[in-house]
Design a protein around this motif. Structure first.
Motif, PDB file in Angstrom:
ATOM      1  N   PHE A 226     -31.752 -12.421   8.761  1.00 40.75           N
ATOM      2  CA  PHE A 226     -29.945 -12.077   9.686  1.00 40.75           C
ATOM      3  C   PHE A 226     -28.679 -12.601   9.271  1.00 40.75           C
ATOM      4  N   SER A 227     -29.099 -13.362   8.341  1.00 41.50           N
ATOM      5  CA  SER A 227     -27.932 -13.756   7.236  1.00 41.50           C
ATOM      6  C   SER A 227     -27.882 -13.291   6.100  1.00 41.50           C
ATOM      7  N   PHE A 228     -27.084 -13.761   5.159  1.00 41.45           N
ATOM      8  CA  PHE A 228     -26.401 -13.034   3.441  1.00 41.45           C
ATOM      9  C   PHE A 228     -27.673 -13.625   2.831  1.00 41.45           C
ATOM     10  N   GLU A 229     -27.323 -15.056   3.549  1.00 42.85           N
ATOM     11  CA  GLU A 229     -27.470 -15.539   2.692  1.00 42.85           C
ATOM     12  C   GLU A 229     -29.963 -15.128   2.259  1.00 42.85           C
ATOM     13  N   VAL A 230     -30.109 -15.347   3.413  1.00 44.94           N
ATOM     14  CA  VAL A 230     -31.410 -14.822   3.616  1.00 44.94           C
ATOM     15  C   VAL A 230     -31.603 -13.298   2.798  1.00 44.94           C
ATOM     16  N   PHE A 231     -31.025 -12.861   2.905  1.00 44.38           N
ATOM     17  CA  PHE A 231     -30.892 -11.160   1.829  1.00 44.38           C
ATOM     18  C   PHE A 231     -30.609 -12.204   0.925  1.00 44.38           C
ATOM     19  N   ASP A 232     -29.138 -12.413   0.280  1.00 41.86           N
ATOM     20  CA  ASP A 232     -29.136 -12.102  -0.921  1.00 41.86           C
ATOM     21  C   ASP A 232     -30.064 -13.211  -1.664  1.00 41.86           C
ATOM     22  N   ASN A 233     -30.659 -14.348  -0.953  1.00 43.62           N
ATOM     23  CA  ASN A 233     -32.722 -14.571  -1.826  1.00 43.62           C
ATOM     24  C   ASN A 233     -33.401 -13.540  -2.063  1.00 43.62           C
ATOM     25  N   LEU A 234     -33.123 -13.311  -0.884  1.00 43.71           N
ATOM     26  CA  LEU A 234     -34.603 -11.779  -1.522  1.00 43.71           C
ATOM     27  C   LEU A 234     -34.520 -10.672  -2.056  1.00 43.71           C
ATOM     28  N   TYR A 235     -32.899 -10.573  -1.934  1.00 41.88           N
ATOM     29  CA  TYR A 235     -33.153  -8.708  -2.406  1.00 41.88           C
ATOM     30  C   TYR A 235     -31.694  -9.340  -3.930  1.00 41.88           C
ATOM     31  N   THR A 236     -30.529  -9.336  -3.279  1.00 43.92           N
ATOM     32  CA  THR A 236     -29.616  -8.818  -4.293  1.00 43.92           C
ATOM     33  C   THR A 236     -29.411  -9.920  -5.673  1.00 43.92           C
ATOM     34  N   ALA A 237     -29.934 -11.566  -5.430  1.00 39.04           N
ATOM     35  CA  ALA A 237     -29.999 -12.217  -6.267  1.00 39.04           C
ATOM     36  C   ALA A 237     -31.376 -12.052  -7.334  1.00 39.04           C
ATOM     37  N   PRO A 238     -32.692 -11.021  -6.918  1.00 41.06           N
ATOM     38  CA  PRO A 238     -33.917 -10.991  -7.749  1.00 41.06           C
ATOM     39  C   PRO A 238     -33.310  -9.428  -8.018  1.00 41.06           C
ATOM     40  N   LEU A 239     -32.102  -8.993  -7.808  1.00 44.26           N
ATOM     41  CA  LEU A 239     -32.138  -6.780  -8.346  1.00 44.26           C
ATOM     42  C   LEU A 239     -31.042  -7.036  -9.370  1.00 44.26           C
TER      43      LEU A 239
END
Length: 330
Positions: A226-239
């Motif tokens: 529900f936030s960019f922090e969670v999305f980016d932790n889960l997907y943007t950063a590792p990918l």
């Protein structure tokens, strides 16, 4: 260069809040022209086996101009959005061709790699610049909106030796040049509608990635995004090779490298932009720089510089004037 806080922009009387301007420009703008008879789409293949698409719109159908603007849209946008088309038309009226690039996965077809794009990705912009040079353009301007603005400003600042001399100017419209501060701003409860808007399509793309790359992309945690922090932790950063969301935001932001730019830069950031935190207004940097102009209209929202004439918003007139002054001075 100047810090302009007495901007000439005046919004329509009924649209004097940042939220109203943002929403109106995004949902209500109707352009009076059709691109279909004019433009062509080129697919550029990337060195890592992926692709992205670029819409090419000539100022005249019978010949190519000597000058072109390269346009970069915002998060989950595309080259056909009204703000991109409006800017392209403003440059076409000046006799410039327009090349509107789509981020990977944003042109209607999934890209080929597990990753997509991110706020600090500049390799595709550089490839577009080189492609434009190969077509014979002698003068290029770069204009980016929101995330595309951050990419554009990061590109001209992070490795100025890489930027060809044909690039005469760069403009960022509503640019979150500090991605961490902008993410914190968008995490506020009052920004929930914006987050829902962005995350709707981002979740759909992650589900598609899971279908195609089940061993690399796990869609099961999407229920708690529900936030960019969670999305980016889960997907943007590792990918994309970052440690976590904060590492991504800090390394991808244009603010730390802006001082390295060796060409004129204009940042148009409205003070009532609901996406931007105070750190996205680099006043001190602009005051010290001979190349950076920071213009901060009191109103404008996020990419929402609405004018009475829907065919030409204030930000488009201001951008074209800035580039024309640079080219004229040269």
């Amino acid at each position: 260069m100047p810090v302009i806080d007495n901007s000439t922009y005046v919004p329509p009387p009924m649209l004097r809040s940042g939220h109203a301007l943002t929403i109106w420009a995004s949902c209500r703008r109707k352009l009076p022209y059709d691109w279909q008879p004019w433009f062509s789409t080129v697919r550029l293949r990337t060195p890592d086996g992926d692709f992205f698409d670029v819409d090419c719109l000539p100022a005249r159908p019978d010949r190519r101009s000597d000058s072109a603007v390269i346009l970069s849209h915002g998060l989950e946008g595309n080259s056909r959005r009204p703000y991109v088309r409006g800017m392209a038309e403003a440059f076409r009226a000046m006799g410039w061709d327009a090349l509107a690039r789509n981020f990977r996965g944003c042109s209607g077809e999934p890209n080929l790699t597990p990753g997509m794009y991110h706020g600090g990705q500049t390799c595709d912009l550089h490839q577009t610049v080189l492609y434009a040079q190969s077509l014979g353009y002698r003068t290029l301007a770069l204009v980016g909106f929101s995330m595309g603005g951050n990419q554009t400003l990061k590109y001209v600042g992070e490795d100025p030796d890489r930027v060809p001399s044909s690039v005469c100017a760069a403009v960022g419209v509503s640019t979150p040049c500090d991605l961490e501060a902008s993410a914190e701003m968008l995490a506020r409860p009052s920004r929930l509608p914006y987050m829902a808007y962005f995350l709707k399509t981002l979740r759909a793309k992650i589900r598609e990635k899971h279908r195609r790359f089940p061993d690399l992309v796990d869609s099961s945690p999407l229920w708690r995004v529900f936030s960019f922090e969670v999305f980016d932790n889960l997907y943007t950063a590792p990918l994309h090779g970052f440690r976590n969301a904060h590492d991504y935001w800090r390394r991808a932001s244009s603010l730390p490298v802006l001082a390295g730019a060796r060409l004129p830069v204009l940042i148009l950031n409205a003070l009532d932009d609901p996406f931007l935190a105070p750190r996205c207004f680099p006043v001190e940097l602009a005051q010290r720089s001979s190349l950076l102009t920071l213009e901060m209209p009191r109103h404008g929202g996020h990419v929402g510089f609405v004018s009475a004439n829907p065919a030409r918003y204030w930000s488009e007139t201001r951008t074209v004037r800035f580039v024309a002054d640079i080219v004229g001075a040269a």
